[in-house]
Motif scaffolding. Structure first.
Motif, PDB file in Angstrom:
ATOM      1  N   UNK A  87       1.016  -1.180  -0.127  1.00 22.02           N
ATOM      2  CA  UNK A  87      -0.361  -0.114  -0.348  1.00 22.02           C
ATOM      3  C   UNK A  87       0.877   1.265   0.148  1.00 22.02           C
ATOM      4  N   UNK A  88       2.061   1.172   1.177  1.00 20.12           N
ATOM      5  CA  UNK A  88       2.597   2.011   1.051  1.00 20.12           C
ATOM      6  C   UNK A  88       3.380   2.570  -0.725  1.00 20.12           C
ATOM      7  N   UNK A  89       3.961   2.035  -0.954  1.00 18.16           N
ATOM      8  CA  UNK A  89       4.406   1.339  -2.312  1.00 18.16           C
ATOM      9  C   UNK A  89       3.705   2.504  -3.398  1.00 18.16           C
ATOM     10  N   UNK A  90       2.593   2.035  -3.372  1.00 17.51           N
ATOM     11  CA  UNK A  90       1.346   2.175  -4.414  1.00 17.51           C
ATOM     12  C   UNK A  90       1.741   4.201  -4.055  1.00 17.51           C
ATOM     13  N   UNK A  91       1.367   3.517  -2.999  1.00 17.20           N
ATOM     14  CA  UNK A  91       1.298   5.861  -2.442  1.00 17.20           C
ATOM     15  C   UNK A  91       2.433   6.257  -3.079  1.00 17.20           C
ATOM     16  N   UNK A  92       3.053   6.094  -3.008  1.00 19.97           N
ATOM     17  CA  UNK A  92       4.652   6.715  -2.580  1.00 19.97           C
ATOM     18  C   UNK A  92       5.854   6.470  -4.227  1.00 19.97           C
ATOM     19  N   UNK A  93       5.742   5.822  -3.852  1.00 23.38           N
ATOM     20  CA  UNK A  93       6.302   4.528  -5.620  1.00 23.38           C
ATOM     21  C   UNK A  93       6.138   4.824  -7.089  1.00 23.38           C
ATOM     22  N   UNK A  94       7.072   4.846  -7.580  1.00 22.27           N
ATOM     23  CA  UNK A  94       6.361   4.895  -9.317  1.00 22.27           C
ATOM     24  C   UNK A  94       7.463   3.549  -9.558  1.00 22.27           C
ATOM     25  N   UNK A  95       6.973   3.602 -10.744  1.00 29.75           N
ATOM     26  CA  UNK A  95       7.489   2.169 -11.392  1.00 29.75           C
ATOM     27  C   UNK A  95       8.688   1.613 -11.202  1.00 29.75           C
ATOM     28  N   UNK A  96       9.904   0.950 -11.413  1.00 29.14           N
ATOM     29  CA  UNK A  96      10.355  -0.161 -11.005  1.00 29.14           C
ATOM     30  C   UNK A  96      10.522   0.653  -9.075  1.00 29.14           C
ATOM     31  N   UNK A  98       8.597   0.792  -6.613  1.00 24.78           N
ATOM     32  CA  UNK A  98       8.192  -0.426  -6.096  1.00 24.78           C
ATOM     33  C   UNK A  98       8.534  -1.365  -5.240  1.00 24.78           C
ATOM     34  N   UNK A  99       9.251  -1.849  -6.388  1.00 20.68           N
ATOM     35  CA  UNK A  99      10.021  -3.450  -5.917  1.00 20.68           C
ATOM     36  C   UNK A  99      10.944  -2.844  -4.569  1.00 20.68           C
ATOM     37  N   UNK A 100      11.602  -2.045  -4.945  1.00 18.91           N
ATOM     38  CA  UNK A 100      12.504  -1.750  -3.234  1.00 18.91           C
ATOM     39  C   UNK A 100      12.349  -1.527  -2.466  1.00 18.91           C
ATOM     40  N   UNK A 101      10.858  -0.647  -3.061  1.00 20.54           N
ATOM     41  CA  UNK A 101      10.255   0.044  -1.484  1.00 20.54           C
ATOM     42  C   UNK A 101       8.981  -0.695  -0.634  1.00 20.54           C
ATOM     43  N   UNK A 102       8.557  -1.884  -1.832  1.00 23.05           N
ATOM     44  CA  UNK A 102       8.137  -3.329  -0.583  1.00 23.05           C
ATOM     45  C   UNK A 102       9.209  -3.663  -0.051  1.00 23.05           C
ATOM     46  N   UNK A 103      10.354  -4.233  -0.279  1.00 18.82           N
ATOM     47  CA  UNK A 103      11.496  -4.805   0.064  1.00 18.82           C
ATOM     48  C   UNK A 103      11.593  -4.868   1.237  1.00 18.82           C
ATOM     49  N   UNK A 104      12.296  -3.623   1.206  1.00 15.14           N
ATOM     50  CA  UNK A 104      12.838  -2.215   2.035  1.00 15.14           C
ATOM     51  C   UNK A 104      12.221  -1.873   3.223  1.00 15.14           C
ATOM     52  N   UNK A 105      10.434  -1.616   3.744  1.00 17.66           N
ATOM     53  CA  UNK A 105       9.780  -2.015   4.270  1.00 17.66           C
ATOM     54  C   UNK A 105       9.112  -2.339   4.798  1.00 17.66           C
ATOM     55  N   UNK A 106       9.711  -4.183   4.657  1.00 19.26           N
ATOM     56  CA  UNK A 106       8.781  -5.275   5.635  1.00 19.26           C
ATOM     57  C   UNK A 106       9.577  -6.238   5.828  1.00 19.26           C
TER      58      UNK A 106
END
Length: 318
Positions: A87-96, A98-106
């Motif tokens: 959900x956070x990656x959808x709000x704050x991330x874009x393009x490629x 998002x994968x980094x944001x998701x992994x680093x967040x959890x």
């Protein structure tokens, strides 16, 4: 107690941060160039991290300490944490990104920090090993899937079936997942470890953390990270504060105390693991957000983990 916990947390996290600074420094003075750093990343991912996980898991007695409720809780919380990260990656991330944001967040330092943290407090780390069983396989399966789907190297012309096939292949052949499976299988089958094997694996496993941190620091580019502070700060808040605020009360309500609660705290509130960076780079991502997240969460976790420990100790839950 507060001072002792603060000193312990600083001893656990500041050296990690300093190793990353050292990696950045040796790159600046040209002791490591970009090609050498890339090779080190590949070596850590394919050899050292699997050895580290095998070393930790193959010696744990899972039959004697198995707690299905605890393992199931760790698995469910991991899945829910991934959902929040998406959900956070959808709000704050874009393009490629998002994968980094998701992994680093959890993804926490469950394998690297968990056993050391629990062992330092209780003198043994059986619950940390169970926590690793409940989280680390999911961490890696989800990370491989996420990074593969969002990878810049993914051919946009591929059909969905080909993408699914390549993602499944990445999961099945992932060296970290293989290290986990072999380590757990070795433990359950109670296969003895000759001294030669044990020492050799220990040598390899002990190199994993320092080399991954050095390569992370050597790959970090401050100019590239300038525009990523806001999203990375959000990752740090989620990783160090939000997950603990949501799931620790639930764990307490379910009756987890002592060593189990400390293992859950490490799962929820420890820094983003440096292996995130190694994996992101191996799937073609830039790794800037991941590297920044590891550095920021490592620096801040010395204080947030101490705070959570102090609260749990004050309330007599540990």
């Amino acid at each position: 107690m507060f001072l002792n916990n603060l000193i312990f947390s600083l001893n656990a996290t500041v050296p990690v941060f300093l190793m990353m600074v050292f990696g950045w420094f040796v790159h600046r003075i040209k002791l490591l160039d970009d090609n050498a750093t890339s090779q080190v990343n590949r070596f850590v991912f394919r050899a050292l991290l699997p050895a580290l996980l095998f070393m930790d898991l193959s010696t744990a007695d899972f039959r004697a300490v198995w707690d299905g409720k605890f393992v199931l809780f760790c698995m469910c919380v991991t899945v829910l944490s991934v959902g929040i990260a998406v959900i956070y990656s959808m709000i704050c991330g874009k393009g490629h990104e998002r994968g980094e944001i998701i992994q680093a967040s959890y993804r926490s330092s469950a394998a690297i920090l968990g056993i050391a943290f629990v062992n330092n407090i209780y003198g043994h780390s059986t619950m940390a090993a169970l926590m690793i069983v409940g989280t680390v396989p999911l961490y890696n399966i989800i990370a491989v899937t996420t990074l593969a789907v969002t990878s810049p190297d993914t051919d946009k012309a591929k059909d969905r079936a080909s993408l699914v096939k390549s993602t499944v292949k990445s999961i099945v052949t992932n060296p970290i997942i293989l290290g986990i499976v072999v380590g757990i299988g070795w433990s359950l089958l109670k296969i003895p470890q000759p001294v030669i094997l044990s020492k050799s694996v220990t040598y390899l496993g002990n190199m994993a953390t320092p080399l991954s941190l050095i390569s992370l620091g050597a790959s970090f580019r401050f100019n590239d990270a300038k525009g990523k502070f806001r999203v990375t700060l959000g990752i740090a808040c989620i990783k160090l504060v939000l997950f603990c605020s949501i799931f620790l009360p639930i764990a307490i309500k379910l009756g987890f105390r002592g060593e189990k609660l400390i293992a859950i705290l490490v799962m929820l509130g420890s820094a983003t693991t440096s292996s995130c960076f190694v994996m992101a780079k191996n799937f073609g991502h830039k790794g800037i957000i991941t590297a920044f997240a590891v550095m920021l969460t490592t620096l801040c976790s010395a204080f947030t983990l101490t705070g959570w420990l102090f609260i749990l100790k004050t309330l007599n839950y540990i």
